[in-house]
Design an enzyme around this catalytic site. Sequence first.
Site, PDB file in Angstrom:
ATOM      1  CD  GLU A   1      -1.380  31.103  11.866  1.00 54.41           C
ATOM      2  OE1 GLU A   1      -0.812  30.569  12.427  1.00 54.41           O
ATOM      3  OE2 GLU A   1      -1.201  32.440  11.386  1.00 54.41           O
TER       4      GLU A   1
ATOM      5  CG  ASP B   1      -2.860  39.585  18.386  1.00 53.13           C
ATOM      6  OD1 ASP B   1      -2.051  38.750  19.107  1.00 53.13           O
ATOM      7  OD2 ASP B   1      -2.131  40.495  18.249  1.00 53.13           O
TER       8      ASP B   1
ATOM      9  CG  ASP C   1       5.764  35.255  12.382  1.00 53.62           C
ATOM     10  OD1 ASP C   1       5.919  34.275  11.537  1.00 53.62           O
ATOM     11  OD2 ASP C   1       4.474  35.552  12.516  1.00 53.62           O
TER      12      ASP C   1
ATOM     13  CE  LYS D   1      14.571  44.443   8.313  1.00 51.99           C
ATOM     14  NZ  LYS D   1      13.807  44.913   7.310  1.00 51.99           N
TER      15      LYS D   1
ATOM     16  CB  THR E   1       5.361  22.557  13.258  1.00 52.14           C
ATOM     17  OG1 THR E   1       6.712  22.990  13.049  1.00 52.14           O
ATOM     18  CG2 THR E   1       5.222  22.476  14.583  1.00 52.14           C
ATOM     19  NE  ARG E   2       3.004  24.435   6.236  1.00 53.12           N
ATOM     20  CZ  ARG E   2       1.779  24.735   5.430  1.00 53.12           C
ATOM     21  NH1 ARG E   2       1.347  24.000   4.483  1.00 53.12           N
ATOM     22  NH2 ARG E   2       1.087  25.896   5.956  1.00 53.12           N
ATOM     23  CE1 TYR E   3       9.261  29.462   9.345  1.00 51.46           C
ATOM     24  CE2 TYR E   3      10.555  28.579  10.817  1.00 51.46           C
ATOM     25  CZ  TYR E   3      10.392  29.349   9.729  1.00 51.46           C
ATOM     26  OH  TYR E   3      11.216  30.436   9.684  1.00 51.46           O
ATOM     27  CD  GLU E   4      10.538  20.121  14.218  1.00 47.76           C
ATOM     28  OE1 GLU E   4       9.635  19.420  13.737  1.00 47.76           O
ATOM     29  OE2 GLU E   4      10.947  19.970  15.245  1.00 47.76           O
TER      30      GLU E   4
HETATM   31  C1  LIG Z   1       6.798  31.073  11.407  1.00 50.85           C
HETATM   32  S1  LIG Z   1       4.871  30.489  11.664  1.00 50.85           S
HETATM   33  C2  LIG Z   1       5.074  28.989  12.211  1.00 50.85           C
HETATM   34  C3  LIG Z   1       3.859  28.149  12.224  1.00 50.85           C
HETATM   35  C4  LIG Z   1       3.819  26.711  13.084  1.00 50.85           C
HETATM   36  N1  LIG Z   1       3.589  26.966  14.286  1.00 50.85           N
HETATM   37  C5  LIG Z   1       4.727  26.065  12.485  1.00 50.85           C
HETATM   38  O1  LIG Z   1       5.653  25.562  13.337  1.00 50.85           O
HETATM   39  O2  LIG Z   1       4.727  25.618  11.379  1.00 50.85           O
HETATM   40  C6  LIG Z   1       4.408  31.596  12.835  1.00 50.85           C
HETATM   41  C7  LIG Z   1       3.010  31.677  12.684  1.00 50.85           C
HETATM   42  O3  LIG Z   1       2.391  32.458  13.981  1.00 50.85           O
HETATM   43  C8  LIG Z   1       1.210  33.180  13.462  1.00 50.85           C
HETATM   44  N2  LIG Z   1       0.959  34.204  14.345  1.00 50.85           N
HETATM   45  C9  LIG Z   1       1.835  35.234  14.460  1.00 50.85           C
HETATM   46  N3  LIG Z   1       1.479  35.857  15.542  1.00 50.85           N
HETATM   47  C10 LIG Z   1       0.481  35.625  15.908  1.00 50.85           C
HETATM   48  C11 LIG Z   1      -0.684  35.807  16.940  1.00 50.85           C
HETATM   49  N4  LIG Z   1      -0.500  37.298  17.571  1.00 50.85           N
HETATM   50  N5  LIG Z   1      -1.637  35.220  17.225  1.00 50.85           N
HETATM   51  C12 LIG Z   1      -1.932  34.257  16.123  1.00 50.85           C
HETATM   52  N6  LIG Z   1      -1.199  33.812  15.252  1.00 50.85           N
HETATM   53  C13 LIG Z   1       0.203  34.537  15.166  1.00 50.85           C
HETATM   54  C14 LIG Z   1       1.705  33.646  12.040  1.00 50.85           C
HETATM   55  O4  LIG Z   1       0.288  34.151  11.178  1.00 50.85           O
HETATM   56  C15 LIG Z   1       2.199  32.335  11.501  1.00 50.85           C
HETATM   57  O5  LIG Z   1       1.397  31.466  10.661  1.00 50.85           O
END
Ligand SMILES: C[S@@+](CC[C@H](N)C(=O)[O-])C[C@H]1O[C@@H](n2cnc3c(N)ncnc32)[C@H](O)[C@@H]1O
Length: 205
Positions: free
Chosen positions: A55, A89, A111, A115, A181-184
């Site tokens: 993360e 990353d 994410d 776009k 997950t929280r996002y779900e």
């Molecule tokens: C929409 S959130 C979903 C978080 C979690 N998986 C959930 O379902 O609640 C996507 C997360 O992926 C992380 N993220 C995006 N690209 C990443 C990468 N290349 N490496 C590590 N984390 C990444 C972002 O910082 C973000 O917190």
Amino acid sequence: MTLPRMHFDAARAADPLSAFAPRPAELWLEVGFGGGEHARAQAAAHPEAGLIACEVFINGLCALLSRLVPEGGEASAPVPGNLRIWDQDARVLIRALPDACLDRLFLLFPDPWPKARHVKRRFVHPGLLPEIARVLKPGAEWRIASDDPTYQAWVAEVLAAQDFFAGPPPATVRPDGWPPTRYEAKALAAGRAPLYWAVRHRLSG
Ligand SMILES: C[S@@+](CC[C@H](N)C(=O)[O-])C[C@H]1O[C@@H](n2cnc3c(N)ncnc32)[C@H](O)[C@@H]1O
């Protein structure tokens, strides 16, 4: 501080199981753990697996760490021996890992980068698939979830156009063994309909 005690050291990338104590039977990787609900639940339910949770979002890192150790225990409270954190990353780590080292990969609600000009930023991407296939063992499972219609169509399109991974159509209800997950939860509360893919690395690549 807790993070230095749980941080996955890049120097361990060539032998990632050496980062865990005790050395686990399997290696799992979660990309973008958000608040860390899924990573914590999986690490607790599967002591046989070492999970590297990635993360980049500082608030997410803090959320996970604060749930793992009580306030005041940052330097000394016990931390799970089978959970390590990569705070950069995830693609950088994946490129550093050896061939066929991962037993499972989680990409939950990435994410969507909806776009067209941002398509290259999507984690599910034809350009990254060979590298993901390289680090997954033959037969290893890759779990992907998304609630975003554009990203859902994109995942279906990318998976249909490749030979590294195979699996059934996505589930419309979160399968057993997939901690929430929280996002779900936010997506469901907003009336969006997630899809859940579980594909496996083909034996022949
Ligand atoms: C929409 S959130 C979903 C978080 C979690 N998986 C959930 O379902 O609640 C996507 C997360 O992926 C992380 N993220 C995006 N690209 C990443 C990468 N290349 N490496 C590590 N984390 C990444 C972002 O910082 C973000 O917190």
